[in-house]
Write a protein that holds these residues in place. Structure first.
Motif, PDB file in Angstrom:
ATOM      1  N   GLY A  13       0.310   5.807   0.487  1.00 41.30           N
ATOM      2  CA  GLY A  13      -0.614   6.833   0.955  1.00 41.30           C
ATOM      3  C   GLY A  13      -0.431   7.127   2.426  1.00 41.30           C
ATOM      4  N   ARG A  45     -10.585   6.138   0.961  1.00 46.59           N
ATOM      5  CA  ARG A  45     -10.450   7.379   1.734  1.00 46.59           C
ATOM      6  C   ARG A  45     -11.199   7.245   3.048  1.00 46.59           C
ATOM      7  NH1 ARG A  45     -10.878   8.236  -3.536  1.00 46.59           N
ATOM      8  NH2 ARG A  45      -9.375   9.610  -4.576  1.00 46.59           N
ATOM      9  N   ASN A  81      -7.207  -2.116  -8.763  1.00 48.25           N
ATOM     10  CA  ASN A  81      -6.394  -1.097  -8.110  1.00 48.25           C
ATOM     11  C   ASN A  81      -7.317   0.048  -7.714  1.00 48.25           C
ATOM     12  OD1 ASN A  81      -3.668   0.280  -7.529  1.00 48.25           O
ATOM     13  ND2 ASN A  81      -4.710   1.756  -8.840  1.00 48.25           N
ATOM     14  N   THR A  99      -3.801   3.655  -1.119  1.00 47.89           N
ATOM     15  CA  THR A  99      -3.944   3.089  -2.460  1.00 47.89           C
ATOM     16  C   THR A  99      -3.210   1.759  -2.522  1.00 47.89           C
ATOM     17  OG1 THR A  99      -4.093   5.296  -3.457  1.00 47.89           O
ATOM     18  CG2 THR A  99      -3.533   3.469  -4.917  1.00 47.89           C
ATOM     19  N   SER A 113      -5.960   8.871   2.750  1.00 47.94           N
ATOM     20  CA  SER A 113      -6.263   7.779   1.823  1.00 47.94           C
ATOM     21  C   SER A 113      -5.142   6.757   1.786  1.00 47.94           C
ATOM     22  CB  SER A 113      -6.501   8.333   0.414  1.00 47.94           C
ATOM     23  OG  SER A 113      -5.328   8.950  -0.087  1.00 47.94           O
ATOM     24  N   THR A 154      -8.334   3.321  -4.493  1.00 53.16           N
ATOM     25  CA  THR A 154      -7.986   4.176  -3.361  1.00 53.16           C
ATOM     26  C   THR A 154      -9.149   4.210  -2.381  1.00 53.16           C
ATOM     27  OG1 THR A 154      -6.535   5.564  -4.714  1.00 53.16           O
ATOM     28  CG2 THR A 154      -7.349   6.506  -2.651  1.00 53.16           C
ATOM     29  N   PRO A 199       0.817  -1.217   0.000  1.00 48.44           N
ATOM     30  CA  PRO A 199       0.000   0.000   0.000  1.00 48.44           C
ATOM     31  C   PRO A 199       0.849   1.264   0.000  1.00 48.44           C
ATOM     32  CG  PRO A 199       0.139  -0.871   2.220  1.00 48.44           C
ATOM     33  CD  PRO A 199       0.889  -1.836   1.334  1.00 48.44           C
TER      34      PRO A 199
END
Length: 398
Positions: free
Chosen positions: A45, A122, A118, A60, A58, A120, A43
């Motif tokens: 972010g 939040r 894939n 990703t 977030s 993201t 990961p």
């Protein structure tokens, strides 16, 4: 749609065979079993880091799956899921087909979500009280199987104003002989260790990534140690213990504190019960805090109304889902055909965890012995892991 005549085991049809009926099917429900976990990538972010978190952050990541596809990202705070977000909607296919139903794993397509996705996720940290917490980020496939993407990691949520300590009054300089004496290598000695440098660890037999699986009704022994900043054991240290049920909106329960022995070690025997997160803490600060995630398999029974019956008769399947929060849960009765389990009937439990459903045999034209089981899947408000009952057998005569 044209259908022929067959039974659970592919039994023959009487007479000359061929098509026995013609029927139009407008809707049907099928239960597809997927036992493989998704595989997450590394990961990135702000959310996938320790330290202090503020506002909306977030994470990703990429994930793959071999069964139903990559469904959602799940964020847990202190062992409780607080946010779920679909990774890739796959053109609307990767979404719950019946949002009003409490089961979020109902889809229109056989493989509703992408096998590689894939996305993201939040998360608004203002929905969590300020202070030290533990965060875990997981990826979930369309069958409810999960794999950890990040954590569990101690973090601090800080969205409110930071209170600074009042400035100290000026004082005269100390005499030369009161200065900090030099160390043997000519550098000032380090100040006393702060509470945040204390190291607290805990583990249980068979634990992996701070998570341990247990059978229903078994106690779980947990052991740990606490050391100061110099790595020395802290004897006689007080360890506070809290438990948190693994269901949404659960509240932590404070347990009796424990004390370390002369070697800085402690032991805690978790009583038998549902899936819980057990947190051990010493003083304040995330560095002096650790958790063990205990996953308990559900206990489900199955009873058959008869052991032998004739074709054209009905069998009643009943049983009990044990433990708290067992009401209004979905239970599936399945029969084994070849090497696969196929659905027979489904029912929701009563407030006391009891369930019952019936099936009438109409297509068994030779003596056949069937094997059945009951299975409970992963459900959001059920504090237990998926499990199945013991197998029961039934003989059907033509």
């Amino acid at each position: 749609m044209r259908i022929g005549c067959t039974g659970f085991d592919g039994a023959f049809c009487p007479g000359g065979g061929g098509l026995g009926a013609e029927q139009m099917i407008f809707a049907a429900h099928f239960l597809l079993e997927d036992l493989s976990n998704p595989v997450p990538g590394t990961p990135t972010g702000a959310l996938a880091k320790g330290g202090v978190h503020r506002g909306t952050e977030s994470v990703t990541f990429t994930a793959t799956d071999q069964g139903s596809g990559v469904y959602r990202g799940v964020i847990e705070i202190d062992g409780v899921p607080v946010h779920r977000e679909i990774i890739d909607a796959n053109g609307g296919k990767c979404a719950d087909a019946y949002p009003a139903d409490p089961d979020p794993f109902q889809f229109v397509n056989r493989v509703p979500c992408k096998l590689s996705a894939n996305g993201t996720v939040r998360f608004d940290t203002t929905t969590v009280p300020d202070g030290p917490h533990e965060i875990r980020i997981s990826v979930e496939d369309a069958a409810g199987n999960r794999a950890t993407v990040f954590g569990a990691e101690p973090v601090t949520i800080q969205n409110g104003p930071v209170r600074s300590a009042p400035a100290a009054l000026a004082s005269p300089a100390p005499p030369p002989d009161a200065l900090t004496p030099p160390s043997p290598i000519g550098r000032p000695l380090a100040p006393p260790s702060a509470a945040r440098t204390i190291t607290l660890t805990a583990t249980a037999p068979g634990a992996k990534d701070d998570m341990v699986r247990s059978a229903y009704g078994r106690r779980v022994p947990i052991s740990g140690t606490i050391r100061n900043a110099d790595g020395n054991p802290m004897s006689g240290a007080r360890i506070d213990v809290t438990t948190l049920l693994r269901v949404p909106r659960a509240k932590a329960r404070t347990q009796r504190p424990i004390t370390t022995d002369a070697s800085g070690a402690f032991r805690y025997l978790l009583p038998a019960g549902p899936s819980r997160t057990i947190t051990f803490a010493h003083g304040a600060g995330p560095a002096a805090k650790t958790s063990i995630d205990v996953r308990v398999r559900a206990r489900l029974s199955l009873r058959l109304s008869r052991r032998k019956l004739r074709n054209g008769s009905a069998a009643r399947y009943s049983g009990t889902l044990a433990g708290p929060n067992a009401g209004r849960k979905l239970v599936d009765v399945q029969v084994i055909v070849g090497r696969q389990w196929r659905p027979v009937c489904s029912a929701r439990t009563t407030a006391r965890g009891r369930y019952a459903c019936r099936y009438r045999f109409k297509r068994t034209f030779r003596t056949t012995r069937y094997t059945f089981r009951a299975r409970v899947r992963r459900q959001e408000t059920l504090p237990y892991e998926p499990s199945q009952s013991v197998r029961r057998r039934l003989t059907v005569l033509p």
